[in-house]
Each structure stands twice: as structure tokens, then as C-alpha cells.
Design a protein around this motif. Structure first.
Motif, PDB file in Angstrom:
ATOM      1  N   LEU A  25     -32.375-121.752  -3.557  1.00 28.13           N
ATOM      2  CA  LEU A  25     -31.244-122.156  -4.383  1.00 28.13           C
ATOM      3  C   LEU A  25     -30.271-123.043  -3.615  1.00 28.13           C
ATOM      4  N   SER A  26     -29.305-123.607  -4.336  1.00 29.42           N
ATOM      5  CA  SER A  26     -28.384-124.574  -3.752  1.00 29.42           C
ATOM      6  C   SER A  26     -27.541-123.951  -2.643  1.00 29.42           C
ATOM      7  N   GLY A  27     -27.306-124.710  -1.609  1.00 30.07           N
ATOM      8  CA  GLY A  27     -26.512-124.260  -0.480  1.00 30.07           C
ATOM      9  C   GLY A  27     -27.276-123.440   0.530  1.00 30.07           C
ATOM     10  N   ALA A  28     -28.534-123.106   0.248  1.00 31.20           N
ATOM     11  CA  ALA A  28     -29.341-122.318   1.177  1.00 31.20           C
ATOM     12  C   ALA A  28     -29.797-123.200   2.331  1.00 31.20           C
ATOM     13  N   GLY A  47     -31.595-117.041  -1.802  1.00 30.16           N
ATOM     14  CA  GLY A  47     -30.442-117.174  -2.692  1.00 30.16           C
ATOM     15  C   GLY A  47     -29.440-118.233  -2.272  1.00 30.16           C
ATOM     16  N   LYS A  48     -28.429-118.400  -3.129  1.00 32.17           N
ATOM     17  CA  LYS A  48     -27.373-119.385  -2.903  1.00 32.17           C
ATOM     18  C   LYS A  48     -26.604-119.091  -1.625  1.00 32.17           C
ATOM     19  N   ASN A  49     -26.304-120.155  -0.891  1.00 34.14           N
ATOM     20  CA  ASN A  49     -25.475-120.100   0.317  1.00 34.14           C
ATOM     21  C   ASN A  49     -26.002-119.110   1.353  1.00 34.14           C
ATOM     22  N   ASN A  69     -28.066-113.740  -2.392  1.00 30.93           N
ATOM     23  CA  ASN A  69     -27.021-114.748  -2.224  1.00 30.93           C
ATOM     24  C   ASN A  69     -26.095-114.396  -1.064  1.00 30.93           C
ATOM     25  N   ARG A  70     -25.611-115.428  -0.373  1.00 31.47           N
ATOM     26  CA  ARG A  70     -24.647-115.289   0.737  1.00 31.47           C
ATOM     27  C   ARG A  70     -25.147-114.326   1.810  1.00 31.47           C
ATOM     28  N   ASP A  87     -27.470-109.118  -1.924  1.00 34.80           N
ATOM     29  CA  ASP A  87     -26.413-110.090  -1.676  1.00 34.80           C
ATOM     30  C   ASP A  87     -25.471-109.615  -0.567  1.00 34.80           C
TER      31      ASP A  87
END
Length: 92
Positions: A25-28, A47-49, A69-70, A87
């Protein structure tokens, strides 16, 4: 897809098949010196970031790998599926 007596996929699988099968995903961020032994017949999700830092190993040869994510996978960690990392987790 996998050379004899090795755990990582062939180069053409990593270059041409995996980008269309696995989710990032974006920012990964996957750093430069990460060994991604991910095969297209098992799932891999980043996941994102999220970040996988240098000298880490991710292998989904036995089961699916889900990284939320994160999430940060720190320097030199080994992740072998099946595993689900939720997450906001930091592996240092």
C-alpha cells in the motif's frame, strides 16, 4: 519457480510476477538490502506507511504474511509465515 535447494524465487518471478500478485500500500517502504523470499502462490501484504528495514528476511513459503499499517520491521529481523502482524507494531 524456486531453484533446487533454495528458499527464494527465481529472479523473473520476483521482477515480473510478484508486483502484480502481492499488495504493497501507499507509503510502504522496503529498504534496499531486504531479502524478500515471497512466492506468488502465497499472500504477502504490506500496509500503509509500514517499513521493512535493511538486512531483514521475509518468507511466505510456508504460509501467508500480513503486515499491518504503520508497522516497522526493524534491522535484521526474520519474518516467516504464516504470520499476521497487526497495526502500529514495532519489531526492533
Amino acid at each position: 519457480m524456486v531453484p533446487k535447494n533454495q528458499a527464494k524465487p527465481r529472479k523473473w518471478v520476483s521482477w515480473f510476477v510478484n508486483p502484480f500478485v502481492h499488495t504493497k500500500l501507499s507509503g510502504a517502504t522496503i529498504c534496499k538490502s531486504v531479502r524478500l523470499d515471497v512466492l506468488p502462490n502465497r499472500k504477502f501484504h504490506l500496509g500503509k506507511n509500514s517499513t521493512i528495514e535493511d538486512f531483514s528476511v521475509v518468507n511466505n513459503g510456508v504460509g501467508d504474511v500480513y503486515i499491518g499499517n504503520r508497522t516497522r520491521i526493524g534491522l535484521g529481523n526474520t519474518i516467516i509465515g504464516p504470520v499476521m502482524i497487526e497495526d502500529d507494531v514495532i519489531f526492533a
